[in-house]
Design a protein around this motif. Structure first.
Motif, mmCIF file in Angstrom:
data_model
loop_
_atom_site.group_PDB
_atom_site.id
_atom_site.type_symbol
_atom_site.label_atom_id
_atom_site.label_comp_id
_atom_site.label_asym_id
_atom_site.label_seq_id
_atom_site.Cartn_x
_atom_site.Cartn_y
_atom_site.Cartn_z
ATOM 1 N N ASP A 101 0.813 -1.221 0.000
ATOM 2 C CA ASP A 101 0.000 0.000 0.000
ATOM 3 C C ASP A 101 0.843 1.266 0.000
ATOM 4 O O ASP A 101 0.442 2.292 -0.552
ATOM 5 C CB ASP A 101 -0.931 0.006 1.220
ATOM 6 C CG ASP A 101 -2.005 -1.062 1.129
ATOM 7 O OD1 ASP A 101 -2.310 -1.488 0.000
ATOM 8 O OD2 ASP A 101 -2.521 -1.474 2.185
ATOM 9 N N ARG A 102 2.019 1.231 0.623
ATOM 10 C CA ARG A 102 2.873 2.411 0.695
ATOM 11 C C ARG A 102 4.315 1.999 0.468
ATOM 12 O O ARG A 102 4.784 1.011 1.030
ATOM 13 C CB ARG A 102 2.732 3.085 2.060
ATOM 14 C CG ARG A 102 3.473 4.404 2.194
ATOM 15 C CD ARG A 102 2.945 5.453 1.227
ATOM 16 N NE ARG A 102 1.684 6.040 1.670
ATOM 17 C CZ ARG A 102 0.952 6.855 0.930
ATOM 18 N NH1 ARG A 102 1.342 7.167 -0.294
ATOM 19 N NH2 ARG A 102 -0.173 7.354 1.392
ATOM 20 N N ARG A 130 1.013 4.775 -4.713
ATOM 21 C CA ARG A 130 1.535 4.163 -3.491
ATOM 22 C C ARG A 130 2.799 4.829 -2.957
ATOM 23 O O ARG A 130 3.218 4.553 -1.836
ATOM 24 C CB ARG A 130 1.807 2.679 -3.745
ATOM 25 C CG ARG A 130 0.544 1.866 -3.973
ATOM 26 C CD ARG A 130 0.869 0.492 -4.544
ATOM 27 N NE ARG A 130 -0.308 -0.361 -4.581
ATOM 28 C CZ ARG A 130 -1.245 -0.307 -5.524
ATOM 29 N NH1 ARG A 130 -1.145 0.593 -6.502
ATOM 30 N NH2 ARG A 130 -2.284 -1.126 -5.495
ATOM 31 N N ALA A 132 5.135 7.210 -1.143
ATOM 32 C CA ALA A 132 4.971 8.114 -0.003
ATOM 33 C C ALA A 132 5.316 9.544 -0.408
ATOM 34 O O ALA A 132 6.124 9.764 -1.321
ATOM 35 C CB ALA A 132 5.874 7.660 1.142
#
Length: 234
Positions: A101-102, A130, A132
């Motif tokens: 997800d990140r 995704r 950051a």
């Protein structure tokens, strides 16, 4: 890939003197706490290992679809206790990556030209969703931006035991597909000092050449050129 057997013979020197120092310098001050570093098209893991050494706090996902390349990558990770705790190896190819997800950073070294425009667009969508805030995408491109003829040239020679290995490389515009090249690698294995090779291994693949401005246009991100090693010109 037929080249997997020989890849490290020449890639190790390039990684150690060019790719790894540049990537390590960029990641030195980066915040990698938001998620893993994703090495897309990790090959045999030379750059994966260099990133792990430069940033002992980083989690790394190394993605490599080629069975031969991935076998060497997995062996490299399994043989080092530190790498085994931080590096996850996957068989994902760039067009259909299963990303977390990140992510804190993405490495795309010698990869984008293997993809067509639709595949690159899909990859950029998944990466940018995704990545950051302040995250990094590091791209390594070939030194030509348009299809051109590259006469077959010996680019490297290496010796192991009683064998000498030569890497010959060339390419030409694809006759059937506009804007595309066919690149060719030939590995010649010589016994002792014999002038004629005892074995030849050939590898041919499709490549879409483009430059950094194309990466910016496709990804929607800002970009800058890095020196190939700390202190060197771009």
């Amino acid at each position: 890939s037929p080249s997997a057997e020989f890849f490290d013979l020449v890639a190790a020197a390039h990684t150690a003197t060019a790719s790894a120092p540049a990537v390590a310098a960029l990641l030195a001050g980066a915040d990698l706490g938001a998620g893993p570093v994703v090495d897309i098209g990790a090959g045999t893991g030379l750059l994966t290992e260099a990133v792990a050494r430069a940033r002992p706090d980083a989690e790394i996902i190394a993605c490599e679809p080629s069975v031969g390349m991935r076998a060497v990558l997995t062996s490299r990770v399994f043989s080092d206790e530190d790498l085994r705790t931080r590096v996850t190896v996957t068989a994902d190819a760039a067009p259909d990556l299963d990303l977390p997800d990140r992510i804190s950073a993405v490495l795309l070294c010698g990869v984008l030209g293997h993809l067509d425009a639709e595949q690159r667009a899909g990859l950029w969508r998944r990466v940018t969703r995704r990545l950051a805030p302040g995250g990094l995408v590091i791209v390594e491109l070939m030194q030509f931006q348009e299809p051109m003829t590259l006469p077959e040239t010996r680019l490297a020679t290496a010796t192991a035991g009683r064998r000498r290995y030569e890497w010959w490389f060339g390419g030409a515009p694809d006759e059937a597909e506009s804007g595309v090249m066919r690149l060719h690698s030939t590995w010649r294995v010589h016994r002792d000092g014999a002038p004629q090779p005892e074995r030849e291994v050939h590898d041919t693949y499709r490549w879409e050449p483009f430059g950094l401005e194309d990466v910016v246009a496709e990804s929607g991100m800002t970009a800058r050129t890095l020196p190939t090693r700390p202190g060197a010109p771009p």
